[in-house]
Design a protein around this motif. Structure first.
Motif, PDB file in Angstrom:
ATOM      1  N   LEU A   1     -34.036  45.070 -27.037  1.00 24.75           N
ATOM      2  CA  LEU A   1     -34.910  46.153 -27.482  1.00 24.75           C
ATOM      3  C   LEU A   1     -34.134  47.468 -27.557  1.00 24.75           C
ATOM      4  N   ILE A   2     -33.392  47.780 -26.504  1.00 22.55           N
ATOM      5  CA  ILE A   2     -32.637  49.040 -26.469  1.00 22.55           C
ATOM      6  C   ILE A   2     -31.573  49.035 -27.565  1.00 22.55           C
ATOM      7  N   GLU A   3     -30.891  47.906 -27.710  1.00 26.81           N
ATOM      8  CA  GLU A   3     -29.866  47.767 -28.750  1.00 26.81           C
ATOM      9  C   GLU A   3     -30.458  48.071 -30.132  1.00 26.81           C
ATOM     10  N   LYS A   4     -31.617  47.477 -30.430  1.00 25.89           N
ATOM     11  CA  LYS A   4     -32.288  47.684 -31.720  1.00 25.89           C
ATOM     12  C   LYS A   4     -32.782  49.129 -31.876  1.00 25.89           C
ATOM     13  N   ALA A   5     -33.343  49.667 -30.801  1.00 22.70           N
ATOM     14  CA  ALA A   5     -33.919  51.016 -30.856  1.00 22.70           C
ATOM     15  C   ALA A   5     -32.866  52.067 -31.202  1.00 22.70           C
ATOM     16  N   PHE A   6     -31.634  51.881 -30.727  1.00 20.49           N
ATOM     17  CA  PHE A   6     -30.589  52.887 -30.936  1.00 20.49           C
ATOM     18  C   PHE A   6     -29.601  52.520 -32.045  1.00 20.49           C
ATOM     19  N   GLU A   7     -29.828  51.389 -32.693  1.00 18.62           N
ATOM     20  CA  GLU A   7     -28.916  50.872 -33.712  1.00 18.62           C
ATOM     21  C   GLU A   7     -28.548  51.899 -34.785  1.00 18.62           C
ATOM     22  N   LYS A   8     -29.542  52.659 -35.249  1.00 16.23           N
ATOM     23  CA  LYS A   8     -29.307  53.588 -36.358  1.00 16.23           C
ATOM     24  C   LYS A   8     -29.304  55.050 -35.911  1.00 16.23           C
ATOM     25  N   GLU A   9     -29.311  55.276 -34.600  1.00 15.37           N
ATOM     26  CA  GLU A   9     -29.304  56.651 -34.086  1.00 15.37           C
ATOM     27  C   GLU A   9     -27.950  57.297 -34.320  1.00 15.37           C
ATOM     28  N   GLU A  10     -27.973  58.460 -34.971  1.00 17.84           N
ATOM     29  CA  GLU A  10     -26.738  59.163 -35.298  1.00 17.84           C
ATOM     30  C   GLU A  10     -26.015  59.659 -34.041  1.00 17.84           C
ATOM     31  N   TYR A  11     -26.761  60.211 -33.087  1.00 18.27           N
ATOM     32  CA  TYR A  11     -26.138  60.805 -31.895  1.00 18.27           C
ATOM     33  C   TYR A  11     -26.181  59.835 -30.728  1.00 18.27           C
ATOM     34  N   SER A  12     -25.673  58.649 -30.941  1.00 14.31           N
ATOM     35  CA  SER A  12     -25.679  57.612 -29.919  1.00 14.31           C
ATOM     36  C   SER A  12     -24.330  56.924 -29.917  1.00 14.31           C
ATOM     37  N   ASP A  13     -23.918  56.469 -28.718  1.00 19.44           N
ATOM     38  CA  ASP A  13     -22.697  55.662 -28.657  1.00 19.44           C
ATOM     39  C   ASP A  13     -23.039  54.181 -28.831  1.00 19.44           C
ATOM     40  N   HIS A  14     -24.338  53.894 -28.998  1.00 19.00           N
ATOM     41  CA  HIS A  14     -24.846  52.534 -29.212  1.00 19.00           C
ATOM     42  C   HIS A  14     -24.541  51.608 -28.031  1.00 19.00           C
ATOM     43  N   LYS A  15     -24.474  52.200 -26.847  1.00 19.52           N
ATOM     44  CA  LYS A  15     -24.204  51.414 -25.638  1.00 19.52           C
ATOM     45  C   LYS A  15     -25.254  51.658 -24.559  1.00 19.52           C
ATOM     46  N   GLU A  16     -26.400  52.201 -24.959  1.00 19.67           N
ATOM     47  CA  GLU A  16     -27.461  52.511 -23.988  1.00 19.67           C
ATOM     48  C   GLU A  16     -27.904  51.276 -23.216  1.00 19.67           C
ATOM     49  N   GLN A  17     -27.898  50.103 -23.860  1.00 18.64           N
ATOM     50  CA  GLN A  17     -28.327  48.874 -23.194  1.00 18.64           C
ATOM     51  C   GLN A  17     -27.397  48.522 -22.020  1.00 18.64           C
ATOM     52  N   PHE A  18     -26.114  48.846 -22.155  1.00 12.91           N
ATOM     53  CA  PHE A  18     -25.162  48.585 -21.065  1.00 12.91           C
ATOM     54  C   PHE A  18     -25.360  49.597 -19.935  1.00 12.91           C
ATOM     55  N   LEU A  19     -25.712  50.834 -20.301  1.00 15.50           N
ATOM     56  CA  LEU A  19     -26.017  51.855 -19.300  1.00 15.50           C
ATOM     57  C   LEU A  19     -27.190  51.394 -18.430  1.00 15.50           C
ATOM     58  N   VAL A  20     -28.230  50.875 -19.050  1.00  9.27           N
ATOM     59  CA  VAL A  20     -29.407  50.402 -18.298  1.00  9.27           C
ATOM     60  C   VAL A  20     -28.995  49.275 -17.347  1.00  9.27           C
ATOM     61  N   GLU A  21     -28.165  48.376 -17.811  1.00 10.62           N
ATOM     62  CA  GLU A  21     -27.700  47.286 -16.940  1.00 10.62           C
ATOM     63  C   GLU A  21     -26.950  47.830 -15.727  1.00 10.62           C
ATOM     64  N   ARG A  22     -26.068  48.813 -15.957  1.00 11.32           N
ATOM     65  CA  ARG A  22     -25.304  49.407 -14.842  1.00 11.32           C
ATOM     66  C   ARG A  22     -26.235  50.143 -13.878  1.00 11.32           C
ATOM     67  N   LEU A  23     -27.185  50.893 -14.437  1.00  8.79           N
ATOM     68  CA  LEU A  23     -28.099  51.664 -13.594  1.00  8.79           C
ATOM     69  C   LEU A  23     -28.967  50.751 -12.725  1.00  8.79           C
ATOM     70  N   ARG A  24     -29.381  49.617 -13.268  1.00  8.45           N
ATOM     71  CA  ARG A  24     -30.200  48.669 -12.486  1.00  8.45           C
ATOM     72  C   ARG A  24     -29.464  48.211 -11.225  1.00  8.45           C
ATOM     73  N   LYS A  25     -28.143  48.145 -11.290  1.00  7.36           N
ATOM     74  CA  LYS A  25     -27.333  47.660 -10.162  1.00  7.36           C
ATOM     75  C   LYS A  25     -26.884  48.790  -9.238  1.00  7.36           C
ATOM     76  N   SER A  26     -27.276  50.017  -9.547  1.00 11.20           N
ATOM     77  CA  SER A  26     -26.794  51.177  -8.791  1.00 11.20           C
ATOM     78  C   SER A  26     -27.811  51.645  -7.748  1.00 11.20           C
ATOM     79  N   ASP A  27     -27.357  52.523  -6.870  1.00 13.70           N
ATOM     80  CA  ASP A  27     -28.227  53.140  -5.854  1.00 13.70           C
ATOM     81  C   ASP A  27     -29.239  54.092  -6.488  1.00 13.70           C
ATOM     82  N   ALA A  28     -29.003  54.486  -7.723  1.00  9.42           N
ATOM     83  CA  ALA A  28     -29.893  55.429  -8.400  1.00  9.42           C
ATOM     84  C   ALA A  28     -31.147  54.746  -8.949  1.00  9.42           C
ATOM     85  N   PHE A  29     -31.146  53.417  -8.981  1.00  9.20           N
ATOM     86  CA  PHE A  29     -32.239  52.665  -9.596  1.00  9.20           C
ATOM     87  C   PHE A  29     -33.501  52.704  -8.736  1.00  9.20           C
TER      88      PHE A  29
END
Length: 176
Positions: free
Chosen positions: A19-47
């Motif tokens: 879903l995240i990958e698709k949502a940001f696919e055509k976003e101009e101001y995106s590195d298109h890696k938001e889905q990986f950020l969410v995965e990292r955040l889920r495993k962090s103390d910040a989650f």
């Protein structure tokens, strides 16, 4: 169209990734890696599991929002706050109020958990409708160079930003 908002669970991770990958696919101001950020955040103390929220229509996940812990550090104090990043809606469901529902629902959950503010980097024309203001109004600075009009903050409770200023400290998962 009934939209169900609920806490994300482990069975949702793969759907949310796509879903995240698709949502940001055509976003101009995106590195298109938001889905990986969410995965990292889920495993962090910040989650915070309660603040990883999905929107469903007919048992299909069509939206997701994530709020994670961050700090605002002044010379003498550290203030707890939240980062909103990212909010994602499948392209075919955008413009139907799903993102708005996720944001407002997330604010209510965050307030219930005792959080007083949320910080984000986002589109200057979208987030003010929810009450977000420029960080610079509160002398809150980002730890990296970004346009001031994209750095925003909201108080979730009355006086939630009173006496707060300093530099935002994002969890290390944002930079891995």
């Amino acid at each position: 169209m009934e939209i169900i908002l609920r806490q994300e669970n482990k069975n949702d991770f793969e759907s949310v990734f796509h879903l995240i990958e698709k949502a940001f696919e055509k976003e101009e101001y995106s590195d298109h890696k938001e889905q990986f950020l969410v995965e990292r955040l889920r495993k962090s103390d910040a989650f915070i599991p309660e603040l990883s929220i999905v929107a469903e229509i007919d048992n299909k996940i069509v939206g997701h929002i994530l709020f994670t812990k961050l700090e605002i550090k002044s010379e003498s104090q550290i203030f707890q706050s939240l980062a909103l990043a990212p909010v994602s809606v499948l392209p075919e469901f955008q413009g139907k109020g799903i993102g708005s529902k996720l944001i407002l629902h997330g604010h209510e959950i965050a307030k219930g958990l005792g959080y007083k503010s949320v910080i984000l980097l986002g589109h200057q024309d979208y987030y003010p409708r929810f009450g977000y203001e420029l960080c610079e109004k509160y002398n809150i600075k980002m730890p990296f160079d970004v346009p001031a009009e994209n750095c925003m903050v909201i108080a979730l409770v009355e006086d939630g930003l009173k006496g707060i200023s300093g530099e935002v400290v994002y969890p290390s998962a944002f930079f891995e």
